[in-house]
Every structure is written in C-alpha cells, then in structure tokens.
Design an enzyme around this catalytic site. Structure first.
Site, short mmCIF file in Angstrom:
data_model
loop_
_atom_site.label_atom_id
_atom_site.label_comp_id
_atom_site.label_asym_id
_atom_site.label_seq_id
_atom_site.Cartn_x
_atom_site.Cartn_y
_atom_site.Cartn_z
N GLU A 77 77.65 5.08 -71.28
CA GLU A 77 78.17 3.72 -71.25
C GLU A 77 78.95 3.51 -69.94
O GLU A 77 79.66 4.40 -69.48
CB GLU A 77 79.09 3.49 -72.44
N LYS A 181 75.74 -4.13 -78.29
CA LYS A 181 76.87 -3.49 -78.93
C LYS A 181 77.54 -4.45 -79.91
O LYS A 181 77.92 -5.57 -79.55
CB LYS A 181 77.87 -3.01 -77.87
N CYS A 215 79.10 3.66 -78.46
CA CYS A 215 80.51 4.03 -78.37
C CYS A 215 81.34 3.59 -79.57
O CYS A 215 81.26 4.20 -80.63
CB CYS A 215 81.10 3.47 -77.07
#
Length: 306
Positions: A77, A181, A215
């Site tokens: 990321e 995300k 993440c």
C-alpha cells in the site's frame, strides 16, 4: 482367534482409510510460488510523486520474482506515492492529477497497449510489468471517478471520488479485477468504497482463488471475514503497517483457520507469508539498484481446492 481376525480386519480397514484420506488430500491440494515486494518508497522533496523511479523498482522486484519461478507478485500500500499523501501540502487535487487514473476496463482487456498508454499512462506501465515478466500482479493504486452533488449526495466537494485501490493484472497484462478499500485509515485522502461494492475475489491461471482487502480493512468483519465465510482462504494483503504488520497478520490468520496471507508491507522489512498464525519459510532476493535494503520475498505455498 476370532477376536484376532476382527482386530486384523479393523487395522487393515483403518490403514486403507488413512491412505485414501491422504491421497484425497494430496489430489485436492496444489502448490504455487508467490512473491511480495519489500519496497521502500522513493519520496519526492517537492510536491510531485516519484512515480517513475518507484515503477522502475517495481519492475526489478518482478524480475527477481520471475527468476525464482514466482507466478505472482504483490506490491505494498502507498508503494508508488509514499505516505506523503497524508500531508496537507499534497492535497486531493494533486493526487488526482499526478497519480490517480480512471479504472474502467472490461474483464481480460489488454492494458499494456499503445491505445491505453495514451489515456492511462500509469496503469499502462504497471500492466506492462505483468506482461513483460509473465507474472500476475497485484498492485495498490488510485481509482478516480467523477461525480456531481446534484445527483449524488456523497459526492466530495471537488467533484470526484478517489479510491484506495488494488488492481490485478494477468500474466499477459490484462485487467482481471479491482477492489476499493472499504475502510480508509484516518487521514488518508481517499474516499470509502461504494456501499454496494461486492466482495472481490478472483481465480488465477494457476487455479488458486484469492480474496482482496487492504490494510485497515483487516480490523473489520466486512470484507475480510465475509470473504473467509465465503470459503476464500488465500489473500494478497497489501498494507503500510511498519513493524506491527507481522503481528497483526499473524493474529488474523490464527483467528481464521486455514487462511494464508501473502503480506506486502511498505518498507524493506516486515513482509512475509502467514498461515494459521505461523510465519512461513521464504527466501529473499535483494534489489541491486536500490539504495536501501529492499528485497523481494519469495515462498512456495500450499492451496487446498476443497
């Protein structure tokens, strides 16, 4: 005498059953070789991003991986921008102009082409890394989408959604899928994914199905745990978690049995491969052109098709 015969039959039956179980397990399992990039971002001292220099390092990671017969590679990321995007001086408009592109491709559409280069030069380069090295690529990027507050109450003031995005390219440089995300970390200049985004997963050419989340998503039920509930067990996991990353990933895979995370963490260290809370063996290949200690992590992994 009769009891001895019954015992013998029972033992033979058990041995035969055990052999059949082991045979079925082997027949329903495959192995594949994957790589994750331990990449330290070359950040700019000015207001622009060092996209080209970081892409060059990405390509070297892919070359390292291919030399070790890896079939896929995962990049971290913020690996192309660095965490400088959190700084106020690097506002959304700059990010949208210098880095983000609209990802609006059809399944299996070739991206490493002259036509795409004219409209999406950044994505073109990333797709060509996949094609030129004949390797499946999972890379973190930025997808932008124009909007209007007149017909979308969630449209940002600047008239565009910016999504922290994983994009997947096949070994031929073709578009496979993208994932936005769901849970941006506080301070990210990105917008949360669309509320109607489905669970995103794909099956590779080597017959392994992978699920995508990014993440901070790992801290939530959706989409990470929902993918596990769907039966997905292998995850290319891109993150920027520094030294805490391995413990986070190890804990998550221990909580969700038989899951495997292919963990690409921002920075030269703290990446790896985890199954059931255990760090799996891997080899590393250093980047010859990197000024830091960047290295490519490579491992052979087991995948059950059940």
């Amino acid at each position: 005498m009769l009891n001895f015969k019954i015992l013998t039959i029972f033992i033979l039956f058990f041995i035969n059953y055990f052999i059949n179980c082991q045979t079925n397990l082997i027949e329903n399992s495959i192995s594949y070789t994957a790589a994750v990039a331990g990449h330290t971002v070359i950040e700019s001292n000015g207001n622009s991003f060092n996209f080209q220099q970081n892409v060059n390092l990405y390509n070297e990671h892919a070359q390292n991986a291919k030399k070790k017969q890896a079939q896929m590679i995962i990049y971290p990321e913020f690996g192309l921008t660095g965490t400088q995007i959190f700084q106020a001086t690097n506002n959304r408009q700059q990010l949208a102009t210098d880095f983000c592109e609209t990802i609006n491709f059809n399944l299996n559409e070739p991206i490493c082409t002259q036509e795409i280069q004219l409209i999406s030069p950044n994505l073109h380069q990333l797709a060509c890394i996949a094609k030129n090295n004949s390797i499946l690529v999972v890379v973190n990027f930025c997808d932008k989408k124009s909007c209007s507050s007149s017909n979308d109450k969630d449209c940002p003031k600047d008239g565009q959604f910016l999504y922290n995005t994983d994009i997947v390219f096949s070994e031929n440089g073709n578009f496979i899928t993208k994932y936005h995300k769901t849970h941006p970390y506080p301070g990210e200049p990105y917008d949360p994914a669309e509320s109607d985004q489905p669970l995103i997963y794909f099956t590779s050419s080597f017959d392994v199905t992978f699920g995508l989340f990014i993440c901070f998503d790992i801290a939530f039920i959706h989409p990470a745990v929902d993918l596990v509930r769907l039966g997905i067990t292998h995850f290319p996991y891109v993150a920027a978690q520094s030294a805490a990353g391995p413990k986070i990933v190890s804990t998550w895979t221990s909580l969700h049995s038989n899951t495997t995370a292919l963990f690409s963490n921002l920075g030269s260290r703290f990446s790896g491969f985890f199954t059931n809370g255990i760090s799996l063996p891997y080899t590393t290949v250093p980047l010859s052109s990197s000024q830091s200690h960047d290295q490519t992590y490579i491992a052979t992994l087991q995948y059950s098709k059940n």
